[in-house]
Structures are given as C-alpha cells and as structure tokens.
Scaffold this motif. Structure first.
Motif, PDB file in Angstrom:
ATOM      1  N   GLY A 274       0.826  -1.259   0.093  1.00 23.32           N
ATOM      2  CA  GLY A 274       0.232  -0.044  -0.054  1.00 23.32           C
ATOM      3  C   GLY A 274       0.676   1.223  -0.098  1.00 23.32           C
ATOM      4  N   LYS A 275       1.825   1.398   0.879  1.00 25.51           N
ATOM      5  CA  LYS A 275       2.862   2.453   0.637  1.00 25.51           C
ATOM      6  C   LYS A 275       3.423   2.547  -0.658  1.00 25.51           C
ATOM      7  CE  LYS A 275       2.900   3.288   5.443  1.00 25.51           C
ATOM      8  NZ  LYS A 275       2.959   4.669   6.055  1.00 25.51           N
ATOM      9  N   ARG A 276       3.831   1.558  -1.303  1.00 28.99           N
ATOM     10  CA  ARG A 276       4.403   1.758  -2.499  1.00 28.99           C
ATOM     11  C   ARG A 276       3.240   2.401  -3.641  1.00 28.99           C
ATOM     12  NH1 ARG A 276       6.399  -4.569  -2.685  1.00 28.99           N
ATOM     13  NH2 ARG A 276       8.426  -4.296  -1.429  1.00 28.99           N
ATOM     14  N   MET A 277       2.310   2.113  -3.304  1.00 27.79           N
ATOM     15  CA  MET A 277       1.014   2.619  -4.382  1.00 27.79           C
ATOM     16  C   MET A 277       0.867   4.014  -4.098  1.00 27.79           C
ATOM     17  SD  MET A 277       0.427   0.178  -6.397  1.00 27.79           S
ATOM     18  CE  MET A 277      -0.688   0.928  -7.176  1.00 27.79           C
ATOM     19  N   GLU A 278       1.062   4.334  -2.568  1.00 30.48           N
ATOM     20  CA  GLU A 278       1.016   5.931  -2.377  1.00 30.48           C
ATOM     21  C   GLU A 278       2.061   6.290  -3.085  1.00 30.48           C
ATOM     22  OE1 GLU A 278       0.769   5.932   1.775  1.00 30.48           O
ATOM     23  OE2 GLU A 278      -1.303   4.995   1.888  1.00 30.48           O
ATOM     24  N   GLN A 279       3.379   5.805  -2.992  1.00 31.29           N
ATOM     25  CA  GLN A 279       4.488   6.533  -3.367  1.00 31.29           C
ATOM     26  C   GLN A 279       4.168   6.727  -4.982  1.00 31.29           C
ATOM     27  OE1 GLN A 279       7.573   3.783  -2.640  1.00 31.29           O
ATOM     28  NE2 GLN A 279       8.866   5.334  -1.158  1.00 31.29           N
ATOM     29  N   ALA A 280       3.711   5.760  -5.600  1.00 31.52           N
ATOM     30  CA  ALA A 280       3.636   5.869  -7.163  1.00 31.52           C
ATOM     31  C   ALA A 280       2.517   7.244  -7.377  1.00 31.52           C
ATOM     32  CB  ALA A 280       2.912   4.582  -7.594  1.00 31.52           C
ATOM     33  N   ASN A 281       1.370   6.973  -6.545  1.00 29.46           N
ATOM     34  CA  ASN A 281       0.487   8.152  -6.822  1.00 29.46           C
ATOM     35  C   ASN A 281       1.042   9.532  -6.475  1.00 29.46           C
ATOM     36  OD1 ASN A 281      -1.478   6.428  -7.576  1.00 29.46           O
ATOM     37  ND2 ASN A 281      -2.303   6.337  -5.514  1.00 29.46           N
ATOM     38  N   THR A 282       1.781   9.677  -5.516  1.00 30.57           N
ATOM     39  CA  THR A 282       2.252  10.956  -5.220  1.00 30.57           C
ATOM     40  C   THR A 282       3.276  11.414  -6.436  1.00 30.57           C
ATOM     41  OG1 THR A 282       2.200  10.317  -2.894  1.00 30.57           O
ATOM     42  CG2 THR A 282       3.893  12.032  -3.372  1.00 30.57           C
ATOM     43  N   ALA A 283       4.195  10.511  -6.691  1.00 26.42           N
ATOM     44  CA  ALA A 283       5.119  10.679  -8.050  1.00 26.42           C
ATOM     45  C   ALA A 283       4.486  11.101  -9.481  1.00 26.42           C
ATOM     46  CB  ALA A 283       6.010   9.334  -8.163  1.00 26.42           C
ATOM     47  N   ARG A 284       3.253  10.490  -9.533  1.00 29.94           N
ATOM     48  CA  ARG A 284       2.544  10.977 -10.647  1.00 29.94           C
ATOM     49  C   ARG A 284       1.950  12.312 -10.450  1.00 29.94           C
ATOM     50  NH1 ARG A 284       0.164   5.622  -9.979  1.00 29.94           N
ATOM     51  NH2 ARG A 284       0.950   4.176 -11.550  1.00 29.94           N
ATOM     52  N   ASP A 285       1.519  12.718  -9.362  1.00 32.39           N
ATOM     53  CA  ASP A 285       0.940  14.013  -9.155  1.00 32.39           C
ATOM     54  C   ASP A 285       2.200  15.042  -9.272  1.00 32.39           C
ATOM     55  OD1 ASP A 285      -1.672  13.030  -8.783  1.00 32.39           O
ATOM     56  OD2 ASP A 285      -1.442  12.899  -6.445  1.00 32.39           O
ATOM     57  N   LEU A 286       3.291  14.703  -8.561  1.00 33.27           N
ATOM     58  CA  LEU A 286       4.512  15.813  -8.756  1.00 33.27           C
ATOM     59  C   LEU A 286       5.106  15.830  -9.895  1.00 33.27           C
ATOM     60  CD1 LEU A 286       6.197  14.605  -5.453  1.00 33.27           C
ATOM     61  CD2 LEU A 286       4.905  16.579  -5.673  1.00 33.27           C
ATOM     62  N   VAL A 287       5.158  14.898 -10.718  1.00 33.47           N
ATOM     63  CA  VAL A 287       5.720  14.829 -12.278  1.00 33.47           C
ATOM     64  C   VAL A 287       4.841  15.639 -13.090  1.00 33.47           C
ATOM     65  CG1 VAL A 287       6.391  13.491 -14.267  1.00 33.47           C
ATOM     66  CG2 VAL A 287       6.805  12.689 -11.857  1.00 33.47           C
ATOM     67  N   LEU A 288       3.421  15.355 -12.947  1.00 37.23           N
ATOM     68  CA  LEU A 288       2.370  16.122 -13.606  1.00 37.23           C
ATOM     69  C   LEU A 288       2.598  17.828 -13.282  1.00 37.23           C
ATOM     70  CD1 LEU A 288       0.577  16.048 -16.042  1.00 37.23           C
ATOM     71  CD2 LEU A 288      -1.532  15.201 -14.335  1.00 37.23           C
ATOM     72  N   ASP A 289       2.732  17.684 -11.964  1.00 37.06           N
ATOM     73  CA  ASP A 289       2.639  19.328 -11.654  1.00 37.06           C
ATOM     74  C   ASP A 289       3.634  19.967 -12.316  1.00 37.06           C
ATOM     75  OD1 ASP A 289       0.153  19.109 -10.198  1.00 37.06           O
ATOM     76  OD2 ASP A 289       1.463  18.837  -8.271  1.00 37.06           O
ATOM     77  N   GLU A 290       5.025  19.276 -12.338  1.00 38.10           N
ATOM     78  CA  GLU A 290       6.252  19.727 -12.745  1.00 38.10           C
ATOM     79  C   GLU A 290       6.179  20.001 -14.068  1.00 38.10           C
ATOM     80  OE1 GLU A 290       9.334  20.653 -11.703  1.00 38.10           O
ATOM     81  OE2 GLU A 290       8.670  20.367  -9.582  1.00 38.10           O
ATOM     82  N   ILE A 291       5.566  19.475 -14.878  1.00 36.66           N
ATOM     83  CA  ILE A 291       5.462  19.394 -16.327  1.00 36.66           C
ATOM     84  C   ILE A 291       4.439  20.748 -16.692  1.00 36.66           C
ATOM     85  CG2 ILE A 291       4.283  18.528 -18.594  1.00 36.66           C
ATOM     86  CD1 ILE A 291       5.298  15.530 -17.291  1.00 36.66           C
ATOM     87  N   ILE A 292       3.353  20.531 -16.054  1.00 42.60           N
ATOM     88  CA  ILE A 292       2.359  21.955 -15.982  1.00 42.60           C
ATOM     89  C   ILE A 292       2.976  23.142 -15.780  1.00 42.60           C
ATOM     90  CG2 ILE A 292       0.443  22.583 -15.275  1.00 42.60           C
ATOM     91  CD1 ILE A 292      -0.665  20.042 -14.571  1.00 42.60           C
ATOM     92  N   GLY A 293       4.027  23.133 -14.636  1.00 39.56           N
ATOM     93  CA  GLY A 293       4.681  24.317 -14.208  1.00 39.56           C
ATOM     94  C   GLY A 293       5.640  24.777 -15.394  1.00 39.56           C
ATOM     95  N   LYS A 413      -2.053   5.577 -18.902  1.00 38.04           N
ATOM     96  CA  LYS A 413      -0.874   5.155 -19.450  1.00 38.04           C
ATOM     97  C   LYS A 413       0.319   6.195 -19.759  1.00 38.04           C
ATOM     98  CE  LYS A 413      -2.826   0.649 -21.055  1.00 38.04           C
ATOM     99  NZ  LYS A 413      -2.872  -0.244 -21.864  1.00 38.04           N
ATOM    100  N   ALA A 414      -0.220   7.196 -20.422  1.00 41.66           N
ATOM    101  CA  ALA A 414       0.544   8.041 -20.888  1.00 41.66           C
ATOM    102  C   ALA A 414       1.257   8.822 -19.542  1.00 41.66           C
ATOM    103  CB  ALA A 414      -0.074   9.365 -21.583  1.00 41.66           C
ATOM    104  N   LEU A 415       0.620   8.938 -18.500  1.00 41.38           N
ATOM    105  CA  LEU A 415       1.138   9.520 -17.272  1.00 41.38           C
ATOM    106  C   LEU A 415       2.275   8.497 -16.804  1.00 41.38           C
ATOM    107  CD1 LEU A 415       1.352  11.862 -15.168  1.00 41.38           C
ATOM    108  CD2 LEU A 415      -0.700  10.889 -13.935  1.00 41.38           C
ATOM    109  N   ALA A 416       1.678   7.453 -16.724  1.00 38.73           N
ATOM    110  CA  ALA A 416       2.883   6.443 -16.264  1.00 38.73           C
ATOM    111  C   ALA A 416       4.097   6.297 -17.021  1.00 38.73           C
ATOM    112  CB  ALA A 416       2.032   4.849 -16.256  1.00 38.73           C
ATOM    113  N   SER A 417       3.894   6.553 -18.328  1.00 40.09           N
ATOM    114  CA  SER A 417       4.990   6.414 -19.075  1.00 40.09           C
ATOM    115  C   SER A 417       6.079   7.817 -18.780  1.00 40.09           C
ATOM    116  CB  SER A 417       4.919   6.463 -20.662  1.00 40.09           C
ATOM    117  OG  SER A 417       4.135   7.936 -21.056  1.00 40.09           O
ATOM    118  N   LEU A 418       5.197   9.005 -18.616  1.00 45.55           N
ATOM    119  CA  LEU A 418       5.986  10.200 -18.182  1.00 45.55           C
ATOM    120  C   LEU A 418       6.733   9.906 -16.891  1.00 45.55           C
ATOM    121  CD1 LEU A 418       3.340  12.853 -19.274  1.00 45.55           C
ATOM    122  CD2 LEU A 418       5.546  12.215 -20.493  1.00 45.55           C
TER     123      LEU A 418
END
Length: 490
Positions: A274-293, A413-418
């Motif tokens: 569960g902690k690993r999945m939380e890490q993955a979800n947090t990473a997706r949000d952070l990476v997408l936020d970085e791209i948007i910025g 899937k696109a977000l996962a690839s990013l």
C-alpha cells in the motif's frame, strides 16, 4: 474538395473549404430524390418526379438548400481530418460562396487543441516519502481486523468509555423550541470513537438504559450549522464490546493463516504494498505538476468558462446534498467568494492543461487498451462513485460514455510513461523503478518483465499472422472469382 487553415489566435483558426460544383452534384441529385418523394404530382409516382417538375413545384433554391445542408457536415468532418485538427468547440460555419453552378466556399471558425512543447521529462526529479512500515501501521490494521470480529453483550450498568449505544437525540433553541430536522431516533453510537456533537460523550457516560441528559452544543450541519442549541440525549440500550484475544485462534478465525506471526507478516507485506502505491500516486501528481509548471499552454476562453460553470454546478449540488450553504462552506474553508473563484479557476486551468498534455502524449505514442483494462477501470469508477456496478455500466452504455472511459485509461498509461521517464527518489535518496511496480503493489523481477515482454511480442505476432492469413484468404477468394469469370475478347 480542398481545405486550408488560417490562424486567428494560438487556439482558434479559420478553416476554409472549397468544393467544385461537380462534386456537389451527387448531393444535389439526392436532394431531388428526397424532395420528389415528399411532393405529390398527378401523373408521377412518389420518388419518380423529374427534377424539372420539382423545380417548378418547390423551386431550385429549396433543393440547393436541402443538398448543402445534408452534405455540409460531411465536408466539415473531412476537412478536419485532412488538416489533422482537434476541435474544442462547435464551429461557426459561414457559407461564403454558394451560387448555382459555381464553386462553393465554406468557412468555419473553431477553437482547437494547441500544440504543446513538452519539456525533457528525463530532466525532472521528484521526491516522495519513504515506504517505511512502522509497527503502529501494522497494529492499526490488525486492530481494525480485530474490531470486525468484536462481539457485544447488553449490560445493565452505567455507560462507560468504549460502550456501544443506541441513542435518541433532539435539539431545541435557547428558548426551548424544537428545531425541525435536528433530531434522530435509534442512532448507533460508540463512546469515545469520535463525537457526533461536542459534549455528547460526557453527557452519556454514567447514564443507564432509559436515562436522559441535556447538554449545550452547536449544530454541525445544515443551514443552521454553528447555532447554539440544547440537546437532549436518551440512551435506549447499552452494549459492552468484547474484542477477541490476539492469539493463533484469532489468526485462524480472521484469516487463512495458522499463527499470529504469519498473520502479522502478511499485514506487513500488505501495508508495504500500500505504501508503494501511495509513492506511485504521489510521484504521478508531482511529475505532472512539474510538467504543467514548465509549459505555457494558451486556453480558449470559452472552454475555460464552460468548465468553470460545470465545476460550480458540481460544488453547488454537493453542498445541497450535504445540507450546507455556500456561505457556510466558505467560512469553513476560510475563503472569501473572490478567493474561492480564483482558486477554482486555477484548478480548472491546471486540469485542462494536464488533459492536453496527456492527450498529446497519447497521440504521439503507442498506447493500446484491451477489454480487461477498460472493464477494470469502469469497475473502479463505479466503486469510487458508490454506485451499483451494473447500474453504473448501464448508465455508461446508454449515454455513450465508453469513449470517455477509454480516454481516461489511455491518459493513465501516458502519465505512467512520463513518470517512468522522470527520476523519482524517496526521502532516503533511493531511486525508485516504478516501471516494475504492479497494480497490487508488488515489484516485478527481471524474469517476470522478460516473460511479459515475450508474451506481448507473441500476441503481436499472432495478430500479425492472423492479419496475413486474412489477406491471403482474401486474395485466394479474389483469384477464384476471377477464374470463374468468362474470358473477354477485345
């Protein structure tokens, strides 16, 4: 037919379509047939009225209008495909040139999806919390499992902390007048596990079944939220909760394991995943936020306004369902109306940009989707909405939301690839290989990854072989048909 575009702004274009009159004539013939089948002319069967007679009866202008209106959507769609456009709005169409026998010209102004210059994602680095599992995390899970197997015994004694009660509540204003809607009967309540109203625990402790107490509090919901009231609570029954002992017998009763050590080991594994999945979800949000910025994406004002209206309506409906006014909500959030609007617009714009980014990644990549993935996504959405899965699926099918669901899967899937292209580290500095993370939180080994790759290649090979076999069958059929034809002499 030929088409061309003229840029009016970064997100709006004028599409010009030019059609020779000869290409329009088949549509004109169809219009004559349609109108001819609707008019009654003595001496002619319906649908067999000559064009000249139709012109006499209804006028050629009517036929021209019928023909152009029927073929215009087809020309527009064809031009959009030819120019590889991604419309974001309904077009404003103008028939700029339309004279009998002359070339036809149509213009259409529309908002389109802007091209985005994506940053080098490999240069993005984000940090997520460690996936550490503390003893307290495991204890919490085991205690939750233990509570599921609790037993209750009705007792004849004063209420104590931890007891399970059935209570009635009724609130009155400071003048003693009952408040409509501020009452409840037969409500279950556990003492010490989160008060429904301030002061409720203190009021019930010491009462016996049938006992009543009155205490001062404030309403916590509805239009009168925060109003000072006097609440009368009546305890109708008192039950003592008994939790099972944490021993091997409990492990056997509550799980497939024989011992508590085995159960605890499994809980550690579950919490870790569960902690690993939380890490993955947090990473997706952070990476997408970085791209948007890092991207500058112009947005059509009409699109932003439409989405803002939709979001406001959602908030209004949710507040109405919760029995809360907008004023009370803003007070709880510590926001003014202007601050709420500014925050809402910011989130809307970021959401649209995120969608554009992911859609562009989908369009430029090779992302497939199968029925299993789509079905699993729809089931997850049904669970998140709290609806019956069958009703949810029926609603999706009836309102043609399947393409929308497919887009969501592809964007995921696109977000996962990013994220896999970016660098993701935990707080301890360890680099995470999220490409190895599976949906259940397990980590794939090299052997498992190789097997998955081989299986995917084999599936592609089978699909290609099937396509080749189909082509061969088609050619064979064509050959047999040609052989059956009689020879022709020039």
């Amino acid at each position: 037919m030929k088409s061309s575009t003229e840029s009016l702004s970064p997100t709006r274009i004028k599409l010009t379509i030019e059609v020779p009159f000869e290409e329009f004539e088949p549509s004109l013939d169809e219009a004559y047939k349609t109108i001819g089948s609707q008019v009654t002319v003595p001496g002619f069967r319906k649908g067999k009225v000559p064009a000249a007679v139709v012109d006499q009866r209804v006028g050629r202008t009517v036929v021209l209008d019928e023909a152009i209106n029927s073929v215009l959507p087809q020309w527009y769609s064809q031009a959009v495909q030819e120019q590889d456009l991604q419309p974001l709005s309904q077009p404003e169409i103008d028939l700029t040139k339309f004279s009998d026998g002359e070339p036809i010209e149509i213009t259409a102004e529309l908002d389109i999806r802007p091209e985005i210059a994506l940053p080098d994602v490999s240069g993005i680095e984000v940090e997520v919390p460690d996936a550490e599992v503390a003893d307290s995390d495991v204890d919490e899970q085991i205690e939750s499992l233990r509570e599921r197997f609790a037993t209750f015994t009705e007792v004849e004694r004063p209420v104590q902390d931890g007891d399970s009660l059935t209570i009635d509540l009724a609130a009155t204003d400071k003048d003693g007048k009952p408040i409509d809607g501020a009452e409840a009967q037969g409500m279950p309540y556990t003492v010490g596990q989160g008060e429904v109203l301030d002061g409720l625990d203190e009021a019930v402790i010491g009462l016996e079944a049938g006992g009543t107490a009155t205490f001062a509090s404030q309403l916590v919901g509805g239009e009168l939220k925060g109003t000072d009231v006097d609440v009368t609570v009546t305890v109708t029954d008192v039950k003592e909760r008994h939790l099972p002992e944490l021993d091997d017998e409990f492990a056997q009763m509550a799980s497939e394991f024989d011992t508590m050590d085995e159960l605890r080991t499994d809980m550690v594994d579950r919490v870790t995943r569960g902690k690993r999945m939380e890490q993955a979800n947090t990473a997706r949000d952070l990476v997408l936020d970085e791209i948007i910025g890092q991207v500058d994406v112009p947005l059509p004002d009409a699109l932003v306004a439409e989405e803002l209206g939709s979001r406001r309506e959602q908030v209004t409906q949710q507040l109405a369902f919760a029995g809360m006014s907008m004023e009370a909500y803003l007070e709880d959030e510590g926001q003014t109306a202007d601050e709420f609007e500014a925050d809402l617009e910011r989130r809307v714009r970021e959401s649209i940009v995120a969608q554009f980014v992911l859609d562009q990644v989908v369009a430029s990549g090779e992302f497939g989707i199968d029925d299993t993935e789509l079905s699993q996504h729809i089931m997850r959405r049904a669970q998140q909405s709290g609806q019956d899965p069958n009703s949810y699926v029926q609603h999706i099918m009836e309102h043609n939301h399947v393409p929308e669901m497919m887009s969501e899967v592809l964007r995921g899937k696109a977000l996962a690839s990013l994220v896999e292209s970016a660098t993701v580290k935990d707080a301890s500095g360890n680099e995470l290989e999220l490409s190895r993370l599976r949906a259940d939180g397990t980590i794939a080994t090299d052997e498992e990854l190789a097997a998955e790759k081989a299986a995917a290649e084999a599936a592609q090979g089978e699909a290609a072989a099937g396509a080749a076999a189909q082509v061969a069958d088609d050619l064979a059929d064509a050959g047999e048909a040609a052989a059956d034809e009689e020879p022709k002499v020039d």
